[in-house]
Motif scaffolding. Structure first.
Motif, PDB file in Angstrom:
ATOM      1  N   LEU A  48      30.295 -20.107 -49.620  1.00 26.59           N
ATOM      2  CA  LEU A  48      29.911 -20.881 -48.440  1.00 26.59           C
ATOM      3  C   LEU A  48      28.893 -21.968 -48.782  1.00 26.59           C
ATOM      4  O   LEU A  48      28.937 -23.076 -48.240  1.00 26.59           O
ATOM      5  N   ILE A  49      27.969 -21.659 -49.692  1.00 24.56           N
ATOM      6  CA  ILE A  49      26.971 -22.650 -50.099  1.00 24.56           C
ATOM      7  C   ILE A  49      27.651 -23.857 -50.741  1.00 24.56           C
ATOM      8  O   ILE A  49      27.220 -25.003 -50.565  1.00 24.56           O
ATOM      9  N   GLN A  50      28.727 -23.599 -51.472  1.00 20.89           N
ATOM     10  CA  GLN A  50      29.414 -24.661 -52.201  1.00 20.89           C
ATOM     11  C   GLN A  50      30.596 -25.250 -51.429  1.00 20.89           C
ATOM     12  O   GLN A  50      31.309 -26.110 -51.957  1.00 20.89           O
ATOM     13  N   ALA A  51      30.815 -24.808 -50.198  1.00 17.45           N
ATOM     14  CA  ALA A  51      32.035 -25.174 -49.463  1.00 17.45           C
ATOM     15  C   ALA A  51      32.047 -26.613 -48.968  1.00 17.45           C
ATOM     16  O   ALA A  51      33.122 -27.176 -48.737  1.00 17.45           O
ATOM     17  N   ASN A  53      31.476 -27.776 -46.072  1.00 18.69           N
ATOM     18  CA  ASN A  53      32.133 -27.819 -44.757  1.00 18.69           C
ATOM     19  C   ASN A  53      33.656 -27.880 -44.839  1.00 18.69           C
ATOM     20  O   ASN A  53      34.323 -28.327 -43.896  1.00 18.69           O
ATOM     21  N   ASP A  54      34.217 -27.416 -45.962  1.00 19.44           N
ATOM     22  CA  ASP A  54      35.679 -27.336 -46.091  1.00 19.44           C
ATOM     23  C   ASP A  54      36.170 -26.107 -45.330  1.00 19.44           C
ATOM     24  O   ASP A  54      35.917 -24.959 -45.720  1.00 19.44           O
ATOM     25  N   ALA A  61      36.334 -17.293 -47.064  1.00 24.20           N
ATOM     26  CA  ALA A  61      35.132 -16.521 -47.402  1.00 24.20           C
ATOM     27  C   ALA A  61      34.657 -15.647 -46.250  1.00 24.20           C
ATOM     28  O   ALA A  61      34.081 -14.573 -46.472  1.00 24.20           O
ATOM     29  N   ALA A  62      34.888 -16.093 -45.020  1.00 24.24           N
ATOM     30  CA  ALA A  62      34.324 -15.395 -43.852  1.00 24.24           C
ATOM     31  C   ALA A  62      34.790 -13.953 -43.751  1.00 24.24           C
ATOM     32  O   ALA A  62      34.004 -13.051 -43.431  1.00 24.24           O
ATOM     33  N   GLY A  63      36.070 -13.719 -44.023  1.00 24.27           N
ATOM     34  CA  GLY A  63      36.595 -12.360 -43.890  1.00 24.27           C
ATOM     35  C   GLY A  63      36.015 -11.382 -44.884  1.00 24.27           C
ATOM     36  O   GLY A  63      36.013 -10.168 -44.637  1.00 24.27           O
ATOM     37  N   LEU A  64      35.502 -11.889 -46.012  1.00 25.31           N
ATOM     38  CA  LEU A  64      34.964 -10.995 -47.039  1.00 25.31           C
ATOM     39  C   LEU A  64      33.743 -10.232 -46.539  1.00 25.31           C
ATOM     40  O   LEU A  64      33.501  -9.094 -46.954  1.00 25.31           O
ATOM     41  N   TYR A  65      32.969 -10.857 -45.661  1.00 24.48           N
ATOM     42  CA  TYR A  65      31.784 -10.176 -45.137  1.00 24.48           C
ATOM     43  C   TYR A  65      32.159  -8.907 -44.362  1.00 24.48           C
ATOM     44  O   TYR A  65      31.402  -7.930 -44.342  1.00 24.48           O
TER      45      TYR A  65
END
Length: 211
Positions: A48-51, A53-54, A61-65
């Motif tokens: 997310l830090i490197q995304a 805003n893509d 990545a969101a689902g991994l949490y």
């Protein structure tokens, strides 16, 4: 989900399934839950830090949490002995999110295999909700066996296909995964009934036949 992360999802689900059927002690299973839980929180945070805003990257990545928090929660419960109702209701939230993500895999992403995988996870986490949130202890063995099967159907096997660059997705393969998931659920329910002591079955109304 990355191939490496998916491989360790298979590993931790396998261990947690063994824990539910009484093969692996809870505190022993907690260690791997902490390892994989930390990984499934740190990695998506880096993504997310490197995304920049893509949106597709953020979506992936969101689902991994959902998984990372589940495994950390399991580890904490096993170490502290705190009751699992909170994890059970969180599992209901995870299950609902998995249904949405699964639908988006079919429609937005165009990956029917992972659409089926996410829907299979939705069923599994719903079983966790029934077991922990609603206290349906008669489902313990069935959930454990289903978790063991799902670990490999949705984690280990597709992870290795991804790792060697042989992963493919189409309607036929999605149907194959669906059949495997349904067979795993049926087998889990069957083995779960065999794992419930006779007295426990009668108390909970799971079986009233003297057979």
């Amino acid at each position: 989900m990355s191939s490496v992360g998916l491989l360790y999802v298979g590993a931790v689900l396998f261990i947690n399934g063994l824990m539910l059927i009484g093969v692996v002690p809870g505190k022993s299973a907690a260690i791997l839950n902490f390892f994989v839980g930390v990984m499934q929180v740190v990695f998506p945070t880096i993504i997310l830090i490197q995304a920049n805003n893509d949106l597709p990257t953020i979506f992936g990545a969101a689902g991994l949490y959902l998984f990372g928090f589940t495994y950390l929660y399991v580890g904490i419960l096993q170490v502290t002995g705190v009751s699992g109702e909170g994890l059970g209701w969180f599992s209901l939230f995870v299950s609902a999110c998995a249904v949405v993500i699964g639908a988006l895999q079919f429609t937005l992403v165009g990956d029917p295999v992972f659409g089926v995988i996410w829907l299979t996870w939705a069923v599994l986490w719903f079983l966790f909700f029934l077991l922990l949130g609603l206290g349906r202890e008669s489902l313990t063995y069935a959930t454990g066996w289903f978790t063991i099967f799902v670990a490999h159907i949705t984690g280990t096997i597709p992870a290795f296909f991804l790792l060697v660059g042989r992963y493919d997705t189409n309607a036929g393969l999605a149907l194959l995964v669906t059949v495997a998931a349904v067979a795993a659920l049926v087998a889990g329910l069957f083995l779960g009934r065999k794992g419930i002591p006779r007295g426990k079955r009668s108390e909970e109304g799971a079986a009233v036949s003297p057979a």
